[in-house]
Design a protein around this motif. Sequence first.
Motif, PDB file in Angstrom:
ATOM      1  N   CYS A  46       0.863  -1.003  -0.003  1.00 51.23           N
ATOM      2  CA  CYS A  46       0.088   0.077   0.105  1.00 51.23           C
ATOM      3  C   CYS A  46       0.899   1.308  -0.037  1.00 51.23           C
ATOM      4  N   GLY A  47       0.884   1.811  -1.118  1.00 54.05           N
ATOM      5  CA  GLY A  47       1.798   3.022  -1.241  1.00 54.05           C
ATOM      6  C   GLY A  47       3.132   2.497  -1.371  1.00 54.05           C
ATOM      7  N   VAL A  48       3.948   3.025  -0.346  1.00 51.11           N
ATOM      8  CA  VAL A  48       5.474   2.505  -0.300  1.00 51.11           C
ATOM      9  C   VAL A  48       5.739   1.535   0.740  1.00 51.11           C
ATOM     10  N   ARG A  49       4.628   1.269   1.403  1.00 48.82           N
ATOM     11  CA  ARG A  49       4.901   0.389   2.711  1.00 48.82           C
ATOM     12  C   ARG A  49       4.366  -0.969   2.510  1.00 48.82           C
ATOM     13  N   MET A  50       4.707  -1.967   2.842  1.00 56.37           N
ATOM     14  CA  MET A  50       4.443  -3.233   2.954  1.00 56.37           C
ATOM     15  C   MET A  50       3.692  -3.804   4.085  1.00 56.37           C
ATOM     16  N   TYR A  51       2.669  -4.270   4.307  1.00 55.21           N
ATOM     17  CA  TYR A  51       2.038  -4.703   5.617  1.00 55.21           C
ATOM     18  C   TYR A  51       2.221  -6.592   5.257  1.00 55.21           C
ATOM     19  N   GLU A  52       2.562  -7.169   6.621  1.00 55.12           N
ATOM     20  CA  GLU A  52       2.350  -8.582   6.442  1.00 55.12           C
ATOM     21  C   GLU A  52       1.833  -9.113   7.856  1.00 55.12           C
ATOM     22  N   GLY A  53       1.211 -10.366   7.787  1.00 55.46           N
ATOM     23  CA  GLY A  53       0.628 -10.850   9.061  1.00 55.46           C
ATOM     24  C   GLY A  53       0.134 -12.127   8.936  1.00 55.46           C
ATOM     25  N   GLN A  54      -0.417 -12.437   9.962  1.00 59.02           N
ATOM     26  CA  GLN A  54      -1.402 -13.915   9.897  1.00 59.02           C
ATOM     27  C   GLN A  54      -2.772 -13.648   9.967  1.00 59.02           C
ATOM     28  N   ILE A  55      -3.538 -14.589   9.324  1.00 61.02           N
ATOM     29  CA  ILE A  55      -4.957 -14.494   9.517  1.00 61.02           C
ATOM     30  C   ILE A  55      -5.347 -15.272  10.255  1.00 61.02           C
ATOM     31  N   ILE A  56      -6.023 -14.894  11.264  1.00 62.48           N
ATOM     32  CA  ILE A  56      -6.423 -15.871  12.260  1.00 62.48           C
ATOM     33  C   ILE A  56      -7.814 -16.495  12.126  1.00 62.48           C
ATOM     34  N   ASP A  57      -8.863 -15.762  11.487  1.00 64.24           N
ATOM     35  CA  ASP A  57     -10.106 -16.093  11.064  1.00 64.24           C
ATOM     36  C   ASP A  57      -9.961 -16.745   9.900  1.00 64.24           C
ATOM     37  N   GLU A  58      -9.413 -17.948   9.671  1.00 65.08           N
ATOM     38  CA  GLU A  58      -9.226 -18.749   8.372  1.00 65.08           C
ATOM     39  C   GLU A  58     -10.434 -18.818   7.606  1.00 65.08           C
ATOM     40  N   ASP A  59     -11.742 -19.260   8.202  1.00 62.61           N
ATOM     41  CA  ASP A  59     -12.950 -19.526   7.545  1.00 62.61           C
ATOM     42  C   ASP A  59     -13.835 -18.401   6.849  1.00 62.61           C
ATOM     43  N   ASN A  60     -13.108 -17.305   6.850  1.00 62.44           N
ATOM     44  CA  ASN A  60     -13.759 -16.122   6.055  1.00 62.44           C
ATOM     45  C   ASN A  60     -12.679 -15.835   5.031  1.00 62.44           C
ATOM     46  N   VAL A  61     -11.653 -16.271   4.779  1.00 65.31           N
ATOM     47  CA  VAL A  61     -10.665 -15.863   3.818  1.00 65.31           C
ATOM     48  C   VAL A  61     -11.072 -15.767   2.182  1.00 65.31           C
ATOM     49  N   GLU A  62     -11.792 -16.925   2.017  1.00 68.97           N
ATOM     50  CA  GLU A  62     -12.348 -17.049   0.521  1.00 68.97           C
ATOM     51  C   GLU A  62     -13.366 -15.959   0.221  1.00 68.97           C
ATOM     52  N   GLN A  63     -14.350 -15.522   1.204  1.00 68.09           N
ATOM     53  CA  GLN A  63     -15.229 -14.629   0.977  1.00 68.09           C
ATOM     54  C   GLN A  63     -14.642 -13.212   1.053  1.00 68.09           C
ATOM     55  N   PHE A  64     -13.939 -13.011   2.073  1.00 66.34           N
ATOM     56  CA  PHE A  64     -13.001 -11.682   2.232  1.00 66.34           C
ATOM     57  C   PHE A  64     -12.388 -11.224   0.813  1.00 66.34           C
ATOM     58  N   THR A  65     -11.684 -12.284   0.281  1.00 61.38           N
ATOM     59  CA  THR A  65     -10.577 -12.049  -1.055  1.00 61.38           C
ATOM     60  C   THR A  65     -11.710 -11.744  -2.353  1.00 61.38           C
ATOM     61  N   THR A  66     -12.746 -12.349  -2.131  1.00 61.04           N
ATOM     62  CA  THR A  66     -13.698 -12.259  -3.295  1.00 61.04           C
ATOM     63  C   THR A  66     -14.321 -11.023  -3.083  1.00 61.04           C
ATOM     64  N   GLU A  67     -14.693 -10.581  -2.130  1.00 60.59           N
ATOM     65  CA  GLU A  67     -15.268  -9.157  -2.040  1.00 60.59           C
ATOM     66  C   GLU A  67     -14.027  -7.997  -2.222  1.00 60.59           C
ATOM     67  N   LEU A  68     -12.967  -8.375  -1.755  1.00 62.47           N
ATOM     68  CA  LEU A  68     -11.720  -7.312  -1.864  1.00 62.47           C
ATOM     69  C   LEU A  68     -11.463  -7.392  -3.541  1.00 62.47           C
ATOM     70  N   LYS A  69     -11.427  -8.355  -4.049  1.00 62.27           N
ATOM     71  CA  LYS A  69     -11.280  -8.292  -5.501  1.00 62.27           C
ATOM     72  C   LYS A  69     -12.218  -7.481  -6.396  1.00 62.27           C
ATOM     73  N   GLU A  70     -13.539  -7.307  -5.811  1.00 59.91           N
ATOM     74  CA  GLU A  70     -14.265  -6.589  -6.337  1.00 59.91           C
ATOM     75  C   GLU A  70     -14.239  -5.097  -5.970  1.00 59.91           C
ATOM     76  N   LYS A  71     -13.854  -4.662  -4.909  1.00 61.96           N
ATOM     77  CA  LYS A  71     -13.445  -3.439  -4.366  1.00 61.96           C
ATOM     78  C   LYS A  71     -12.259  -2.779  -5.063  1.00 61.96           C
ATOM     79  N   LEU A  72     -11.433  -3.763  -5.386  1.00 65.94           N
ATOM     80  CA  LEU A  72     -10.084  -3.306  -5.867  1.00 65.94           C
ATOM     81  C   LEU A  72     -10.115  -3.230  -7.441  1.00 65.94           C
ATOM     82  N   GLY A  73     -11.202  -3.992  -7.978  1.00 67.03           N
ATOM     83  CA  GLY A  73     -11.179  -4.132  -9.522  1.00 67.03           C
ATOM     84  C   GLY A  73      -9.863  -4.946 -10.176  1.00 67.03           C
TER      85      GLY A  73
END
Length: 96
Positions: free
Chosen positions: A59-86
């Motif tokens: 994001c910009g010139v910074r990189m964020y990284e980490g761990q996803i704890i709530d693994e059950d919602n990853v697929e739904q989250f990434t699908t919705e994020l894809k739409e938001k980011l185009g």
Amino acid sequence: MIIFVKGKDFSRERYELCLGDTGLEFIGEADGFSLPYAEIKDFCVTQSDRGKVYFTMLCGVRMYEGQIIDEDNVEQFTTELKEKLGGIINIEVKRY
């Protein structure tokens, strides 16, 4: 979706990551912040052979990284994020 974000000093902060109207919302116990969708260049999710799920985001010139704890919602989250980011979702499987 619950995540841990790595800090510059290798600390970990817990946040709830939400899709807002104009950007990703990081809601923490003591603080929070928002990153506009227009500034997000890349969001990548990977899963280790032990089943842990991690993310990296540019994001910009910074990189964020980490761990996803709530693994059950990853697929739904990434699908919705894809739409938001185009954008698109790339799935890559590697064996080490």
